[in-house]
Design an enzyme around this catalytic site. Structure first.
Site, short mmCIF file in Angstrom:
data_model
loop_
_atom_site.label_atom_id
_atom_site.label_comp_id
_atom_site.label_asym_id
_atom_site.label_seq_id
_atom_site.Cartn_x
_atom_site.Cartn_y
_atom_site.Cartn_z
CE LYS A 47 8.01 -18.76 6.27
NZ LYS A 47 7.68 -20.00 7.01
CE1 TYR A 59 11.95 -22.93 5.24
CE2 TYR A 59 10.87 -22.33 3.19
CZ TYR A 59 11.14 -22.08 4.53
OH TYR A 59 10.61 -20.98 5.16
CG ASN A 113 5.14 -19.84 9.75
OD1 ASN A 113 5.56 -19.48 8.65
ND2 ASN A 113 5.80 -20.67 10.53
CG HIS A 172 12.95 -18.11 6.96
ND1 HIS A 172 13.07 -19.40 7.39
CD2 HIS A 172 14.23 -17.63 6.82
CE1 HIS A 172 14.36 -19.70 7.50
NE2 HIS A 172 15.08 -18.64 7.15
CD GLU A 209 18.33 -19.47 6.40
OE1 GLU A 209 17.91 -20.57 6.79
OE2 GLU A 209 17.96 -18.38 6.90
N1 UDP Z 1 6.29 -26.00 8.97
C1 UDP Z 1 5.08 -26.58 8.66
N2 UDP Z 1 4.59 -27.56 9.49
C2 UDP Z 1 5.24 -27.97 10.61
C3 UDP Z 1 6.48 -27.36 10.92
C4 UDP Z 1 6.98 -26.38 10.08
O1 UDP Z 1 4.47 -26.25 7.66
O2 UDP Z 1 4.75 -28.85 11.32
C5 UDP Z 1 6.82 -24.97 8.07
C6 UDP Z 1 6.59 -23.57 8.63
O3 UDP Z 1 6.29 -22.69 7.54
C7 UDP Z 1 7.94 -23.24 9.24
C8 UDP Z 1 8.88 -23.92 8.25
O4 UDP Z 1 8.22 -25.13 7.91
O5 UDP Z 1 8.14 -21.85 9.34
C9 UDP Z 1 10.25 -24.24 8.80
O6 UDP Z 1 10.11 -24.96 10.00
P1 UDP Z 1 11.02 -24.64 11.27
O7 UDP Z 1 10.80 -25.73 12.27
O8 UDP Z 1 12.43 -24.38 10.82
O9 UDP Z 1 10.35 -23.31 11.88
P2 UDP Z 1 10.79 -21.78 11.93
O10 UDP Z 1 12.29 -21.75 12.09
O11 UDP Z 1 10.33 -21.15 10.64
O12 UDP Z 1 10.05 -21.21 13.12
#
Ligand code: UDP
Length: 141
Positions: free
Chosen positions: A11, A51, A114, A117, A128
């Site tokens: 990211k 997303y 974070n 992805h 994807e």
């Molecule tokens: N995200 C966020 N706030 C939250 C939860 C998720 O900004 O409370 C963002 C974060 O960048 C995350 C992405 O949305 O990686 C997708 O969320 P997911 O629950 O799918 O997490 P991941 O699979 O990336 O661990």
């Protein structure tokens, strides 16, 4: 375990920190091969489409803004159990909860910025990967 493919995105925060190589080393160290890669600047429409599953979530708007804040590095990883293996390398969504030594524990600042992805299941991985790469740009070896 079967050979799988998964989609990974480094990211904008991690690209800005100049840790693409360190993250690739972790993939390679875990036996995952990079079989397709492109650096790109996502448009707002790209990020919203990628997303779309989160479009009703309260963090959607901020997530899209973050994902278009700078270039991302997108890759397909291939290897035994690649989907779960990559999720294990990444660590928990919230870096504060991520296990020591994971990519998010080491390189991420917050739950939104974070670092990486990774696809969470075989079906999402297929969708994807197709979102970013035509089959002719994937080089299984
Ligand atoms: N995200 C966020 N706030 C939250 C939860 C998720 O900004 O409370 C963002 C974060 O960048 C995350 C992405 O949305 O990686 C997708 O969320 P997911 O629950 O799918 O997490 P991941 O699979 O990336 O661990």
């Amino acid at each position: 375990m079967a050979i799988e493919r998964t989609l990974s995105i480094i990211k904008p925060d991690a690209v800005a920190k100049n840790v693409i190589g360190q993250i690739y080393s972790r993939f390679e160290g875990a036996g995952l091969k990079v079989i397709a890669a492109r650096m790109m600047q996502l448009s707002q429409a790209d990020a919203e489409a990628f997303y779309a599953v989160h479009k009703e979530r309260p963090f959607f708007k901020d997530l899209v803004s973050f994902m278009i804040s700078g270039p991302v590095m997108v890759q397909v990883l291939e290897g035994e159990g690649a989907i779960l293996k990559n999720r294990d390398l990444m660590g928990a969504t919230d870096p504060k909860k991520a296990d020591k030594g994971t990519i998010r524990a080491d390189f991420a600042d917050s739950i939104d910025a974070n670092a990486v992805h990774g696809s969470d299941a075989a079906e999402t991985a297929a969708v994807e990967i197709a979102f970013f790469f035509p089959a002719m740009n994937i080089h299984s070896r």
